[in-house]
Design an enzyme around this catalytic site. Structure first.
Site, PDB file in Angstrom:
ATOM      1  N   HIS A  97      43.123  30.330  33.924  1.00  0.00           N
ATOM      2  CA  HIS A  97      41.998  31.185  33.540  1.00  0.00           C
ATOM      3  C   HIS A  97      40.703  30.501  33.990  1.00  0.00           C
ATOM      4  CE1 HIS A  97      39.094  33.283  31.031  1.00  0.00           C
ATOM      5  NE2 HIS A  97      39.980  34.266  30.966  1.00  0.00           N
ATOM      6  N   GLU A 169      40.494  38.250  38.359  1.00  0.00           N
ATOM      7  CA  GLU A 169      39.359  38.240  37.438  1.00  0.00           C
ATOM      8  C   GLU A 169      38.143  37.621  38.127  1.00  0.00           C
ATOM      9  OE1 GLU A 169      40.865  38.441  33.079  1.00  0.00           O
ATOM     10  OE2 GLU A 169      40.534  36.369  33.615  1.00  0.00           O
TER      11      GLU A 169
END
Ligand code: PEP
Length: 261
Positions: A97, A169
């Protein structure tokens, strides 16, 4: 959305909610979300809440994901939890992430090692990739995606690859409450590029089987637009996943879209 693959709606609760609050949110989600055959609803609470939630949740309705874990199985790595320890609790593991890469200095190689550890332990990785604003402005988006994908997927078999999930993302679109969101045509280009990288590494079949999610300030109003982008198999949702009305509405939008298709 591809009808052959289940849509994934994943909620990243980040570093929010203690065990009691997590359990309360799970309860609210349970009341507001129905079992959908073609949709996997994946919850990623903090490490602390994984075990209690794994005992409480309705496994027909929800799956669990860790937000991170360490790549060694065991040893003197004080403070860490391994994928091997999570094996029986979670079905998915978020890896790489942008918060991990930016705040905790996670390198391309560490992400690669975590992907391999997750696969070794029977956990499906949700590998987050995406460029920062600075990289985007410098025209480096493709190079960044290329480096992140090719390193993360090193040394896996074609069979391993088919169970992998990639979440695109763009870092500049995450948790933006000031209206900066990614345009569908930009998302489409990046996702096509990600699949092309996978095709070059592991062939056509693998690139079609990998599920690719979009993440970046997704809410109940714009989720449909993202899910309609060719090549998108679901969404990784941060802030909106902490609100059960919003998250249930996002799952419902995905369900309505499947019904229509
Ligand atoms: C995330 O944390 O992965 C994310 C996409 O967050 P948000 O939806 O808040 O942008």
């Amino acid at each position: 959305m591809n009808q052959d693959r289940k849509t994934i709606i994943a909620g990243n609760w980040k570093m929010h909610l203690n065990v009691h609050q997590s359990s309360l949110l799970l309860h609210r989600l349970h009341e507001n979300i129905r079992v959908h055959r073609d949709i996997e609803v994946v919850l990623a609470p903090s490490m602390l809440s994984l075990q209690p939630l794994s005992l409480e949740l309705d496994h027909r309705k929800f799956k669990l994901a860790s937000q991170d874990a360490y790549f060694k199985d065991e040893g003197g790595y004080t403070g860490e939890v391994s994928f091997a320890m999570l094996g029986e609790m979670v079905q998915y593991g978020i890896i790489g992430h942008s918060a991990r890469r930016i705040y905790f200095g996670e390198t391309l190689e560490m992400v690669r090692d975590k992907v391999q550890a997750a696969v070794r332990c029977g956990i499906a990785p949700i590998i987050c990739v995406g460029e920062t604003k600075q990289e985007r402005d410098a025209g480096e988006t493709k190079q960044v995606l290329h480096d992140q994908i090719t390193t993360a997927l090193q040394n896996l078999t074609s069979r391993d690859i088919e169970g992998i999930v990639v979440a695109y993302e763009p870092v500049w679109a995450i948790s933006t409450f000031d209206g900066v969101i990614a345009r569908p045509d930009d998302v489409e280009k990046s996702i096509a590029f990600i699949r092309m990288q996978i095709r070059e590494l592991y062939g056509q079949k693998a690139s079609e089987r990998v599920r690719v999610l979009y993440g970046g300030s997704v809410n109940e109003h714009d989720v449909r637009g993202y899910l309609e982008i060719p090549g998108v198999d679901g969404a990784l949702v941060g802030a909106a996943s902490l609100n059960y009305h919003q998250f249930a509405a996002i799952v419902d939008a995905a369900y309505q879209l499947r019904l229509k298709a």
